[in-house]
Design a protein around this motif. Structure first.
Motif, PDB file in Angstrom:
ATOM      1  N   ARG A 148      25.921  30.555  16.733  1.00 31.68           N
ATOM      2  CA  ARG A 148      25.364  31.644  17.545  1.00 31.68           C
ATOM      3  C   ARG A 148      25.523  31.364  19.033  1.00 31.68           C
ATOM      4  O   ARG A 148      25.876  32.264  19.803  1.00 31.68           O
ATOM      5  N   ARG A 149      25.281  30.115  19.427  1.00 36.67           N
ATOM      6  CA  ARG A 149      25.368  29.802  20.854  1.00 36.67           C
ATOM      7  C   ARG A 149      26.798  29.954  21.363  1.00 36.67           C
ATOM      8  O   ARG A 149      27.022  30.543  22.425  1.00 36.67           O
ATOM      9  N   PHE A 150      27.764  29.435  20.616  1.00 40.16           N
ATOM     10  CA  PHE A 150      29.156  29.586  21.032  1.00 40.16           C
ATOM     11  C   PHE A 150      29.581  31.052  21.046  1.00 40.16           C
ATOM     12  O   PHE A 150      30.355  31.481  21.910  1.00 40.16           O
ATOM     13  N   MET A 151      29.072  31.829  20.096  1.00 38.43           N
ATOM     14  CA  MET A 151      29.419  33.246  20.053  1.00 38.43           C
ATOM     15  C   MET A 151      28.868  33.986  21.272  1.00 38.43           C
ATOM     16  O   MET A 151      29.562  34.833  21.869  1.00 38.43           O
ATOM     17  N   PHE A 152      27.650  33.664  21.670  1.00 44.74           N
ATOM     18  CA  PHE A 152      27.078  34.334  22.826  1.00 44.74           C
ATOM     19  C   PHE A 152      27.729  33.855  24.123  1.00 44.74           C
ATOM     20  O   PHE A 152      27.829  34.635  25.079  1.00 44.74           O
ATOM     21  N   ILE A 153      28.182  32.605  24.171  1.00 47.42           N
ATOM     22  CA  ILE A 153      28.940  32.164  25.346  1.00 47.42           C
ATOM     23  C   ILE A 153      30.269  32.907  25.410  1.00 47.42           C
ATOM     24  O   ILE A 153      30.742  33.273  26.494  1.00 47.42           O
ATOM     25  N   SER A 154      30.870  33.151  24.242  1.00 44.93           N
ATOM     26  CA  SER A 154      32.089  33.957  24.206  1.00 44.93           C
ATOM     27  C   SER A 154      31.821  35.368  24.711  1.00 44.93           C
ATOM     28  O   SER A 154      32.617  35.933  25.485  1.00 44.93           O
ATOM     29  N   LEU A 155      30.700  35.952  24.293  1.00 45.64           N
ATOM     30  CA  LEU A 155      30.327  37.277  24.793  1.00 45.64           C
ATOM     31  C   LEU A 155      30.091  37.248  26.301  1.00 45.64           C
ATOM     32  O   LEU A 155      30.445  38.202  27.013  1.00 45.64           O
ATOM     33  N   LEU A 156      29.488  36.156  26.792  1.00 44.42           N
ATOM     34  CA  LEU A 156      29.267  36.016  28.225  1.00 44.42           C
ATOM     35  C   LEU A 156      30.594  36.049  28.983  1.00 44.42           C
ATOM     36  O   LEU A 156      30.751  36.798  29.955  1.00 44.42           O
ATOM     37  N   CYS A 157      31.551  35.234  28.536  1.00 42.65           N
ATOM     38  CA  CYS A 157      32.846  35.165  29.222  1.00 42.65           C
ATOM     39  C   CYS A 157      33.584  36.500  29.146  1.00 42.65           C
ATOM     40  O   CYS A 157      34.122  36.983  30.163  1.00 42.65           O
ATOM     41  N   ASN A 158      33.606  37.106  27.966  1.00 46.71           N
ATOM     42  CA  ASN A 158      34.290  38.398  27.835  1.00 46.71           C
ATOM     43  C   ASN A 158      33.580  39.494  28.630  1.00 46.71           C
ATOM     44  O   ASN A 158      34.230  40.375  29.200  1.00 46.71           O
ATOM     45  N   GLY A 159      32.250  39.443  28.670  1.00 47.08           N
ATOM     46  CA  GLY A 159      31.505  40.436  29.441  1.00 47.08           C
ATOM     47  C   GLY A 159      31.737  40.287  30.936  1.00 47.08           C
ATOM     48  O   GLY A 159      31.928  41.291  31.642  1.00 47.08           O
ATOM     49  N   VAL A 160      31.732  39.046  31.431  1.00 46.82           N
ATOM     50  CA  VAL A 160      31.985  38.831  32.858  1.00 46.82           C
ATOM     51  C   VAL A 160      33.416  39.237  33.211  1.00 46.82           C
ATOM     52  O   VAL A 160      33.666  39.853  34.248  1.00 46.82           O
ATOM     53  N   GLY A 161      34.384  38.893  32.335  1.00 42.85           N
ATOM     54  CA  GLY A 161      35.763  39.310  32.568  1.00 42.85           C
ATOM     55  C   GLY A 161      35.903  40.817  32.621  1.00 42.85           C
ATOM     56  O   GLY A 161      36.619  41.368  33.481  1.00 42.85           O
ATOM     57  N   THR A 162      35.211  41.520  31.722  1.00 47.64           N
ATOM     58  CA  THR A 162      35.254  42.983  31.731  1.00 47.64           C
ATOM     59  C   THR A 162      34.586  43.552  32.977  1.00 47.64           C
ATOM     60  O   THR A 162      35.063  44.535  33.555  1.00 47.64           O
ATOM     61  N   ALA A 163      33.472  42.930  33.401  1.00 46.86           N
ATOM     62  CA  ALA A 163      32.811  43.381  34.629  1.00 46.86           C
ATOM     63  C   ALA A 163      33.739  43.237  35.836  1.00 46.86           C
ATOM     64  O   ALA A 163      33.816  44.136  36.685  1.00 46.86           O
ATOM     65  N   LEU A 164      34.453  42.118  35.899  1.00 46.17           N
ATOM     66  CA  LEU A 164      35.410  41.925  36.996  1.00 46.17           C
ATOM     67  C   LEU A 164      36.539  42.950  36.924  1.00 46.17           C
ATOM     68  O   LEU A 164      37.016  43.444  37.954  1.00 46.17           O
ATOM     69  N   LEU A 165      36.953  43.286  35.709  1.00 46.91           N
ATOM     70  CA  LEU A 165      38.010  44.285  35.544  1.00 46.91           C
ATOM     71  C   LEU A 165      37.532  45.670  35.977  1.00 46.91           C
ATOM     72  O   LEU A 165      38.279  46.428  36.619  1.00 46.91           O
ATOM     73  N   VAL A 166      36.289  46.004  35.645  1.00 48.43           N
ATOM     74  CA  VAL A 166      35.716  47.289  36.092  1.00 48.43           C
ATOM     75  C   VAL A 166      35.615  47.329  37.613  1.00 48.43           C
ATOM     76  O   VAL A 166      35.905  48.353  38.258  1.00 48.43           O
ATOM     77  N   MET A 167      35.218  46.198  38.211  1.00 57.78           N
ATOM     78  CA  MET A 167      35.157  46.130  39.676  1.00 57.78           C
ATOM     79  C   MET A 167      36.537  46.307  40.291  1.00 57.78           C
ATOM     80  O   MET A 167      36.688  46.978  41.326  1.00 57.78           O
ATOM     81  N   LEU A 168      37.559  45.730  39.655  1.00 59.32           N
ATOM     82  CA  LEU A 168      38.918  45.882  40.162  1.00 59.32           C
ATOM     83  C   LEU A 168      39.370  47.341  40.107  1.00 59.32           C
ATOM     84  O   LEU A 168      39.946  47.856  41.083  1.00 59.32           O
ATOM     85  N   ILE A 169      39.101  48.006  38.987  1.00 54.77           N
ATOM     86  CA  ILE A 169      39.478  49.418  38.859  1.00 54.77           C
ATOM     87  C   ILE A 169      38.727  50.268  39.879  1.00 54.77           C
ATOM     88  O   ILE A 169      39.302  51.173  40.514  1.00 54.77           O
ATOM     89  N   ASP A 170      37.435  49.973  40.055  1.00 51.82           N
ATOM     90  CA  ASP A 170      36.644  50.722  41.030  1.00 51.82           C
ATOM     91  C   ASP A 170      37.174  50.487  42.442  1.00 51.82           C
ATOM     92  O   ASP A 170      37.277  51.433  43.247  1.00 51.82           O
ATOM     93  N   TYR A 171      37.542  49.269  42.751  1.00 58.44           N
ATOM     94  CA  TYR A 171      38.040  48.937  44.091  1.00 58.44           C
ATOM     95  C   TYR A 171      39.370  49.630  44.377  1.00 58.44           C
ATOM     96  O   TYR A 171      39.564  50.232  45.441  1.00 58.44           O
ATOM     97  N   ILE A 172      40.294  49.575  43.412  1.00 59.33           N
ATOM     98  CA  ILE A 172      41.591  50.231  43.599  1.00 59.33           C
ATOM     99  C   ILE A 172      41.416  51.746  43.712  1.00 59.33           C
ATOM    100  O   ILE A 172      42.064  52.408  44.537  1.00 59.33           O
ATOM    101  N   GLY A 173      40.520  52.314  42.884  1.00 64.79           N
ATOM    102  CA  GLY A 173      40.274  53.742  42.956  1.00 64.79           C
ATOM    103  C   GLY A 173      39.713  54.159  44.304  1.00 64.79           C
ATOM    104  O   GLY A 173      40.099  55.202  44.863  1.00 64.79           O
ATOM    105  N   CYS A 174      38.809  53.352  44.856  1.00 65.16           N
ATOM    106  CA  CYS A 174      38.253  53.679  46.172  1.00 65.16           C
ATOM    107  C   CYS A 174      39.301  53.530  47.268  1.00 65.16           C
ATOM    108  O   CYS A 174      39.330  54.326  48.221  1.00 65.16           O
ATOM    109  N   ILE A 175      40.164  52.519  47.162  1.00 60.80           N
ATOM    110  CA  ILE A 175      41.211  52.336  48.165  1.00 60.80           C
ATOM    111  C   ILE A 175      42.162  53.532  48.181  1.00 60.80           C
ATOM    112  O   ILE A 175      42.612  53.988  49.237  1.00 60.80           O
TER     113      ILE A 175
END
Length: 250
Positions: A148-175
Motif C-alpha cells: 500500500r505504501r509503495f502504491m501511494f508513493i506511486s500515486l504521489l509521483c504520478n499525481g505531481v507529474g500530472t499537476a506539473l503537466l497541467v501547469m505547463l498546458i496552462d502556462y503555454i495557453g496563457c502565453i
C-alpha cells in the motif's frame, strides 16, 4: 490540536496525504504562483486562525488531488507508453522474477494438496498475477503495508507529474492566448526554458511513479515468502520457539 493527536492523525491518514493531498497542493500552489504572485502573497491571503477556512481549504485541495489523479488515469497514463516514457505493461516484466515464480509454485502445490480451493469447472491453475498478489497481501501484514505504501508513493509521483503537466498546458495557453492572465514578474526565464523545465520534471516524476508501482506489485511476494518460511520454521521447531520466547522474557 495537541502534538500527539496531530501525529496520530498524520500516521493514520499518511497514505491519503502523500497520495492525494500533495498533488492537489502542488497544482494549487503552482497555478497560484503563476496567476496570483509570489508565495508570500499566498501566506498573507490565508487566515491561519480560522479553523473552518483551513479545513475547507484542505478539503478543496484533497478534491483537487483526486481530480489530478483522474486526469492521469483517463488521459496521461495511456499516452506515456506510446511516447516510450514508461513501459506498456509493468506486470509482464515481473512475472519472471524468482520470488513470484517461487510463490506461484508454492500456491500450486497447496492447490494440488487440497489446502487451497480451486475454481470449480476450471482445471489446472486458474489464478493470475493479481490473484496471487492479493493472496500474498492477505498472508503477510507487512507485505500489505509495504504494498500500500509503495502504491501511494506511486500515486504521489504520478499525481505531481500530472499537476506539473497541467501547469505547463496552462502556462503555454496563457502565453499564446492571454498573457495578461499571468502575474507580471519583473524577471522571468524565457518561455522555452520554463516549459522545458516543467516537462522534464513531469517526466522524472512519471518515471519515478513507474518504479514505485513495480515495487508495489512485486514486493509482497518476497515478504510473504519470508514470513511463510519463518512460520514453517517455528512450527517445525517448537523448541526454538520456546527458547526465543524465554530469551525475550529474560
Amino acid at each position: 490540536m495537541k502534538v500527539d493527536d496531530a501525529i496520530e492523525t498524520i500516521s493514520r491518514f499518511f497514505n491519503d496525504l502523500i497520495g492525494t493531498l500533495i498533488p492537489g497542493i502542488v497544482l494549487a500552489v503552482g497555478l497560484a504562483v503563476m496567476h496570483i504572485g509570489p508565495i508570500h502573497n499566498l501566506r498573507e491571503s490565508i487566515p491561519k486562525d480560522d479553523g473552518f477556512i483551513v479545513a475547507l481549504l484542505l478539503a478543496v485541495l484533497f478534491a483537487a488531488g483526486h481530480g489530478v489523479l483522474a486526469i492521469y488515469s483517463l488521459a496521461v497514463e495511456k499516452f506515456l507508453p506510446t511516447l516510450r516514457l514508461t513501459k506498456k505493461d509493468v506486470v509482464a516484466s515481473l512475472v519472471n522474477k524468482q520470488s513470484y515464480l517461487c510463490f506461484q509454485e508454492i500456491v500450486t502445490d497447496k492447490i494440488k494438496q487440497g489446502s487451497l480451493s480451486q475454481t470449480s469447472g476450471q482445471p489446472g491453475f486458474p489464478w493470475d498475477f493479481h490473484d496471487l498478489r492479493n493472496l500474498a497481501l492477505s498472508i503477510s501484514s507487512e507485505a500489505s503495508s509495504l504494498g500500500r505504501r509503495f502504491m501511494f508513493i506511486s500515486l504521489l509521483c504520478n499525481g505531481v507529474g500530472t499537476a506539473l503537466l497541467v501547469m505547463l498546458i496552462d502556462y503555454i495557453g496563457c502565453i499564446i492566448f492571454a498573457k495578461d492572465a499571468l502575474f507580471p514578474y519583473t524577471f522571468v526565464w524565457p518561455v522555452y526554458v520554463q516549459g522545458l523545465l516543467l516537462l522534464l520534471a513531469a517526466i522524472s516524476f512519471f518515471k519515478r511513479g513507474e518504479a514505485f508501482y513495480a515495487r508495489a506489485m512485486s514486493t509482497p511476494f518476497p515478504v510473504a515468502l519470508s514470513e511463510m518460511a519463518l512460520r514453517q520454521d517455528i512450527s517445525a521447531n517448537p523448541k526454538n520457539q520456546e527458547g526465543n520466547l524465554l530469551g525475550r522474557r529474560i
